[in-house]
Design a protein around this motif. Sequence first.
Motif, PDB file in Angstrom:
ATOM      1  N   GLU A  31       0.828  -1.211   0.000  1.00  0.00           N
ATOM      2  CA  GLU A  31       0.000   0.000   0.000  1.00  0.00           C
ATOM      3  C   GLU A  31       0.861   1.260   0.000  1.00  0.00           C
ATOM      4  OE1 GLU A  31      -3.453   2.150   2.728  1.00  0.00           O
ATOM      5  OE2 GLU A  31      -2.957   0.045   3.058  1.00  0.00           O
ATOM      6  N   ILE A  32       1.887   1.278   0.849  1.00  0.00           N
ATOM      7  CA  ILE A  32       2.799   2.430   0.905  1.00  0.00           C
ATOM      8  C   ILE A  32       3.588   2.538  -0.394  1.00  0.00           C
ATOM      9  CG2 ILE A  32       4.840   3.376   2.067  1.00  0.00           C
ATOM     10  CD1 ILE A  32       3.779   2.130   4.669  1.00  0.00           C
ATOM     11  N   GLN A  33       4.067   1.401  -0.881  1.00  0.00           N
ATOM     12  CA  GLN A  33       4.860   1.370  -2.114  1.00  0.00           C
ATOM     13  C   GLN A  33       4.091   1.972  -3.284  1.00  0.00           C
ATOM     14  OE1 GLN A  33       5.888  -2.605  -3.282  1.00  0.00           O
ATOM     15  NE2 GLN A  33       7.271  -1.951  -4.908  1.00  0.00           N
ATOM     16  N   GLU A  34       2.829   1.621  -3.401  1.00  0.00           N
ATOM     17  CA  GLU A  34       2.010   2.129  -4.504  1.00  0.00           C
ATOM     18  C   GLU A  34       1.686   3.608  -4.341  1.00  0.00           C
ATOM     19  OE1 GLU A  34      -1.301  -0.510  -4.517  1.00  0.00           O
ATOM     20  OE2 GLU A  34      -0.207  -2.150  -5.513  1.00  0.00           O
ATOM     21  N   LYS A  35       1.388   4.028  -3.108  1.00  0.00           N
ATOM     22  CA  LYS A  35       1.060   5.438  -2.862  1.00  0.00           C
ATOM     23  C   LYS A  35       2.260   6.346  -3.121  1.00  0.00           C
ATOM     24  CE  LYS A  35      -2.775   5.062   0.419  1.00  0.00           C
ATOM     25  NZ  LYS A  35      -3.254   5.396   1.789  1.00  0.00           N
ATOM     26  N   GLU A  36       3.465   5.844  -2.835  1.00  0.00           N
ATOM     27  CA  GLU A  36       4.684   6.653  -3.004  1.00  0.00           C
ATOM     28  C   GLU A  36       5.380   6.399  -4.334  1.00  0.00           C
ATOM     29  OE1 GLU A  36       5.769   9.056  -0.913  1.00  0.00           O
ATOM     30  OE2 GLU A  36       3.893   8.712   0.178  1.00  0.00           O
ATOM     31  N   SER A  37       4.757   5.581  -5.188  1.00  0.00           N
ATOM     32  CA  SER A  37       5.316   5.262  -6.515  1.00  0.00           C
ATOM     33  C   SER A  37       6.714   4.650  -6.426  1.00  0.00           C
ATOM     34  CB  SER A  37       5.358   6.521  -7.394  1.00  0.00           C
ATOM     35  OG  SER A  37       4.048   7.052  -7.543  1.00  0.00           O
TER      36      SER A  37
END
Length: 388
Positions: free
Chosen positions: A366-372
């Motif tokens: 989730e964090i990885q996707e939000k922060e690209s």
Amino acid sequence: MSYYFSAKEQGCNRVIQGERTQVNFKKKQEMYKLFITLFSAFTLVLLRPAAAKEVSQDNVERAEYSLQIIKEYSVTSPDRAQDELYISSDLRKFLPRKKQIDWLIQSAVVANRLNDFSLSESTLTALYYSFMSELTAKERGLFFYFLGHVNLKRGDNDTAIKIYNCALKSYTKENFALRAMFSIANALIAKGDYELSEAVMRLLLAEVNRQKIDKWKAAPTNVLGIFALHRKNYGEAESYFRQAMDLHQKNRNKAGEYNASLNLLLVFALTSNFEMFERLKDRLARTGEQLLDQDRVAYFSVIKYLEKFNKNKGLNESDMAAMLSDIDSIKSMIVKTAVSSFIAPEINLNLVKEKTQITTLDWVKEIQEKESCTDDKLDFSFMSVEIE
């Protein structure tokens, strides 16, 4: 007769007066109780802010003290800092937001050193969802560094590289970017891409030497020894490990010195240098007990069995079983890779690799996707030296 009535009337009057007196007393008693209740309530209202303020101030002081303890021991005695973090977890909210960020970063340091993944998750999610917009560039870089470490330790190397790359971009031209580069090189080793990893590590060491950052020379020097081991160039490996030991010693980095010493001990075991092995082994035994790193203590034990194998031209059944037990107890993918790469082939041990599909943790994804953080293309353009 009149007297009788008079007396009776007088008696009745007295009774009536007595009843009135009793009623009046009860009313007065009730009024008194009401007054006491109202007065007590009024007093509490007046005093409550002061009492609350006193309790609040006490919590702030306790939180400040806990933060001081955590910062003091996060590197030198992380287990002590870990205890303080769990005992005082409810106190963080009483600190100003900037100090809460400091608290969480120190918590991430402790979780990183002790491989406490539960603490890593609670710390990093708190940082991300409550403070991410307030972090400095360096703090953002630290956040991604620790997030990448969680994945590297789990063996999710591709995700680790992508997140370390986010750390690298967050640091921009800060010297702390070197930590991200080092982590990327380690993830590449774990992935089996030794050629690219060595190129990154040599680039890192060149930048360290250019900037004269002495405290950063030890770690890449130690890893260059690992690459020499892969080439079976034991003389070169020994030289790198000795340099790394000396550099870590100067920096008073006991954990780093222990790792470099373990690698040097491995060289002595591989080359059957039994005299030097015995000298170094005794010192390592004392240091390992202090560091509380169970994976490397198990690795130390496995190296000793390798030396015993070479000295006795084999291992008995009991020793082989004990060595396999030590290998099974190792959780770190980095240490497991070292055992399978350098020790297993020497004793003709066929370690069956677990073919488990490693999936990225949901909260990490989730964090990885939000922060690209999805790009694995490495960009070192901010550096003054070029990759060869």
